[in-house]
Design a protein around this motif. Structure first.
Motif, short mmCIF file in Angstrom:
data_model
loop_
_atom_site.label_atom_id
_atom_site.label_comp_id
_atom_site.label_asym_id
_atom_site.label_seq_id
_atom_site.Cartn_x
_atom_site.Cartn_y
_atom_site.Cartn_z
N HIS A 26 1.10 -1.31 -0.11
CA HIS A 26 -0.33 -0.29 0.41
C HIS A 26 0.83 0.83 -0.30
N LEU A 27 1.69 0.81 -0.39
CA LEU A 27 2.53 2.13 0.54
C LEU A 27 3.69 3.30 -0.98
N ARG A 28 3.67 2.29 -2.04
CA ARG A 28 3.76 2.18 -3.66
C ARG A 28 3.41 3.64 -3.49
N SER A 29 4.17 5.06 -4.02
CA SER A 29 4.34 6.09 -4.17
C SER A 29 4.07 6.26 -5.80
N PRO A 30 4.36 7.54 -6.73
CA PRO A 30 4.33 7.07 -7.65
C PRO A 30 5.70 6.68 -7.81
N LYS A 31 6.53 7.31 -7.48
CA LYS A 31 8.01 6.98 -7.46
C LYS A 31 8.59 6.35 -6.19
N ALA A 32 8.90 5.16 -6.35
CA ALA A 32 9.23 4.18 -5.75
C ALA A 32 10.88 4.93 -4.91
N ALA A 33 10.71 5.09 -3.84
CA ALA A 33 11.85 5.71 -2.79
C ALA A 33 13.18 5.29 -3.51
N PRO A 34 14.30 5.82 -3.90
CA PRO A 34 15.77 5.52 -4.53
C PRO A 34 16.29 5.16 -3.85
N SER A 35 15.85 6.17 -2.26
CA SER A 35 17.10 5.47 -0.78
C SER A 35 16.54 5.27 -0.38
N PRO A 36 17.19 5.18 1.28
CA PRO A 36 16.44 4.62 2.45
C PRO A 36 16.32 5.54 3.19
N THR A 37 14.78 5.89 4.30
CA THR A 37 14.36 6.56 4.64
C THR A 37 15.35 7.52 5.69
N THR A 38 15.17 8.80 6.46
CA THR A 38 15.24 8.90 7.67
C THR A 38 14.55 8.97 8.61
N PHE A 39 14.10 7.65 10.11
CA PHE A 39 12.68 8.60 10.82
C PHE A 39 14.18 8.98 12.24
N PHE A 40 12.84 10.20 12.91
CA PHE A 40 13.24 10.83 14.00
C PHE A 40 12.58 10.79 15.23
N GLU A 41 12.66 11.39 15.73
CA GLU A 41 12.26 11.52 17.36
C GLU A 41 11.96 13.07 17.44
N VAL A 42 11.08 13.37 17.57
CA VAL A 42 11.21 15.48 17.62
C VAL A 42 11.47 15.47 19.11
N THR A 43 12.65 16.17 19.11
CA THR A 43 13.36 16.13 20.16
C THR A 43 14.69 17.53 20.19
N ARG A 44 14.78 18.81 21.27
CA ARG A 44 15.43 19.54 21.12
C ARG A 44 17.15 19.06 21.11
N PRO A 45 17.71 19.11 20.40
CA PRO A 45 19.16 18.66 19.43
C PRO A 45 20.28 18.94 21.02
N VAL A 46 20.73 17.71 21.19
CA VAL A 46 22.05 18.10 21.77
C VAL A 46 23.02 18.88 22.57
N PRO A 47 22.59 19.68 23.10
CA PRO A 47 24.18 20.93 22.19
C PRO A 47 25.61 20.58 22.40
N SER A 48 26.35 20.61 21.28
CA SER A 48 27.32 20.06 21.91
C SER A 48 28.58 21.79 21.45
N SER A 49 29.96 20.82 20.96
CA SER A 49 30.75 22.24 20.67
C SER A 49 31.85 21.72 19.49
N ASN A 50 32.81 22.53 19.48
CA ASN A 50 33.40 22.36 18.23
C ASN A 50 34.82 21.25 18.58
N SER A 51 35.27 21.77 20.13
CA SER A 51 35.77 21.07 20.59
C SER A 51 35.73 20.07 21.37
#
Length: 595
Positions: free
Chosen positions: A21-46
């Motif tokens: 049931h999930l075939r769209s007009p064009k088949a997905a050529p690449s993997p789908t990225t799943f995610f949970e919505v949450t705030r990004p974890v703080p980080s730094s360049n070091s």
């Protein structure tokens, strides 16, 4: 027929999706990225990074966890010697292709659980997902060699072909901007990471996760630990997940309803669950858990690619046990245990014991002033005619403890309290073929610590977990049926904490609404549609984050986000500390708890 309809609309069948049931007009050529919505974890360049584990989880069910040896990288050892501020981030990244159920997994370091999570369900074109979690509070673990263990019980056969290819990494960030994370390290420390974290989990080797499996309402699992005698603060952090007959515990009718209608094989014991935390057999805290919906839950099409709140990073729950330290500072092993009220098979529960130690003293002494955890019984009011009708289940719980600990920092009195409220309205209609659940869990807890002259540390948290689920089944023929689903899931939290010379405040509202329909044959979703919208709003003294995103069957319809604050998230610290500075050295509750 009624039995079958009831069993189906309670969603006790594990579901996986077919791609028909999930075939769209064009088949997905690449993997789908799943995610949970949450705030990004703080980080730094070091930063410096370390790959802890690379593993393919195929036929791993009831097999030993994947393990690897951890040793502190040189860059971390250098900063630890200089006592530089460090932020640690655990990263789980995974890929899968084919068809597979959602699978629960855990990550442990030295027996301490760092992450409880659920896998995404794959598709033939493949999927990817990444979880980044701030694990700075476990910093003491990273200073010495440990054993990493990852358990992901997976099954692979001719139908369910998905193999989870996983990388687990640690990132350490060193930056002057992180200095605020350790600005309160003057003794006694309350806001810095614990000096020692001990696992309250099962020991390797074993053919499962390190969690305790709790299989029924009388099953109490425990572990004995002896703690250092110079501890002056202790917090039990509890990890919880629910599965099999209790994966959807909030939809379970009472046993009396099942027996009155002569149903068999339908999960029961009602819709209320409580996880109790016990010390030497005595209840010292309770968890009324957030209703995490895994990526295959209710209607799998809803969680593609936006997953349910908490599904990729299940929440943990803190129970302050500092008031009880006087009872366990004797150098002897003491029993830390867990039970689940009205549990059905199976709940996975374990915990981490965070301990703050007095480096200037070899021992502390203490005494429990007062502890109250009265028994209670949930109230169930029902009104039925045949299989149709409603149940109203309600409960409330009060727990409080007060005690003092004397170390080189002086005599410090700590008070911890919990106030929990629960309501669940469950309605069956259409001759038992539809069910609606409207549930709210309210949690208010706090820790307040003072010496004879001033408040040293205060924290109060307000949480609300609203849930609405509607399912209706039609077109039942043999092993095929159609179902309509509506879900509203919300995690709201307000938190204020700090010391007299500094405080923090945060406010989170995370709301997810979803709807869809599907046709199911056996355990496969053969056709249907699912759409999800989520609004995440976080405001705090440390910054803000907003995201509004919507999806339908793997396609993102819109995605808006911003990191700036539109309004100042602030609070008057003067009133906060004045209110709590007058609590008695002995007694029951603080002033605000009475209001």
């Amino acid at each position: 027929l009624l039995l079958l309809l009831l069993h189906l609309h309670l969603h006790k069948l594990k579901l996986s999706t077919s791609e028909l049931h999930l075939r769209s007009p064009k088949a997905a050529p690449s993997p789908t990225t799943f995610f949970e919505v949450t705030r990004p974890v703080p980080s730094s360049n070091s930063s410096c990074s370390l790959l802890l584990l690379q593993h393919d989880f195929a036929s791993t069910y009831s097999k030993p966890p994947a393990t690897a040896s951890y040793a502190p990288p040189r860059c971390l050892r250098r900063h630890l010697r200089r006592r530089s501020p460090v932020r640690a981030v655990l990263e789980w990244s995974a890929a899968c292709r084919g068809r597979q159920f959602d699978r629960i997994f855990g990550v442990w370091l030295g027996g301490v659980e760092l992450l409880r999570s659920c896998t995404a369900e794959p598709r033939p074109a493949g999927i990817l997902w990444t979880v980044r979690k701030d694990v700075t509070k476990y910093s003491s673990l990273f200073a010495s060699p440990q054993t990493l263990a990852v358990y992901l019980g997976n099954l692979v056969d001719s139908t369910y072909t998905g193999i989870y290819h996983v990388n687990v990494s640690l990132h350490f960030y060193f930056d002057s901007a992180l200095a605020g994370a350790s600005s309160h390290r003057r003794p006694p420390a309350f806001t810095s990471p614990a000096d020692l974290v001990l696992p309250i989990s099962r020991n390797l080797p074993l053919d499962d996760g390190l969690w305790f499996p709790i299989q029924n309402s009388t099953d109490v699992q425990s572990k004995h630990l002896a703690i250092p005698r110079n501890a002056y603060r202790a917090v039990v952090e509890v990890y919880i997940s629910f599965h099999q007959d209790d994966e959807f515990w909030y939809t379970n009718p009472p046993d009396s309803y099942i027996s009155a209608n002569n149903f068999t094989g339908v999960p029961g014991n009602g819709a209320f669950r409580e996880v109790t935390v016990r010390l030497d057999g005595e209840v010292v805290g309770a968890v009324w858990p957030f209703t995490v919906i895994y990526t295959g839950g209710i209607n799998p099409l809803l969680w593609r690619p936006i997953t349910g709140i908490g599904s990729f990073d299940l929440p943990s729950y803190d129970i302050e046990i500092t008031p009880f330290l006087g009872k366990i500072l004797d150098g002897q092993p003491h029993e830390f245990g867990f039970g689940v009220t009205d549990a059905l098979d199976v709940w996975y529960v374990d915990a981490n014991l965070h301990l703050w130690l007095d480096s200037q003293s070899s021992y502390s002494v203490g005494n429990l002033i007062k502890h109250e955890a009265p028994d209670f019984t949930p109230t169930v009011v029902s009104q039925f005619k045949g299989p149709d009708g409603k149940f109203m289940t309600s409960a409330n719980r009060r727990i409080s403890s007060t005690g003092w600990v004397k170390s080189s920092y002086g005599k410090i009195t700590t008070h911890f309290f919990q106030r929990l409220n629960y309501e669940n309205l469950m309605v069956f209609a259409a001759n038992g073929s539809s069910q609606a659940v409207n549930q709210t869990i309210d949690s208010n807890y706090g820790t307040f610590t003072k010496n004879p002259s001033s408040v040293l540390y205060s924290e109060e948290v307000f949480q609300t977990f609203p849930l609405y689920v509607y399912t209706g089944n039609t077109d039942q023929t043999n092993d095929t049926y159609s179902t309509v689903v509506n879900v509203s899931l919300e995690f709201d939290e307000k938190r204020i904490s700090g010391e007299r010379f500094g405080f923090s405040f945060s406010n989170l509202r995370n709301l997810q609404t979803a709807e869809g329909n599907m046709t199911v044959k056996g355990n496969l979703v053969t056709s249907g549609i699912g759409s999800t919208q989520q609004v995440y709003r976080y405001e705090s003294t440390d910054g803000c984050y907003f995201r509004n995103v919507s999806s339908s069957n793997y396609t993102i319809l819109f995605d808006e986000s911003e990191k700036s604050c539109t309004e100042s998230a602030s609070v008057s610290s003067g009133n906060f500390f004045t209110e709590w500075s007058t609590f008695p050295a002995r007694g029951t509750y603080y002033a605000s708890e009475e209001n």
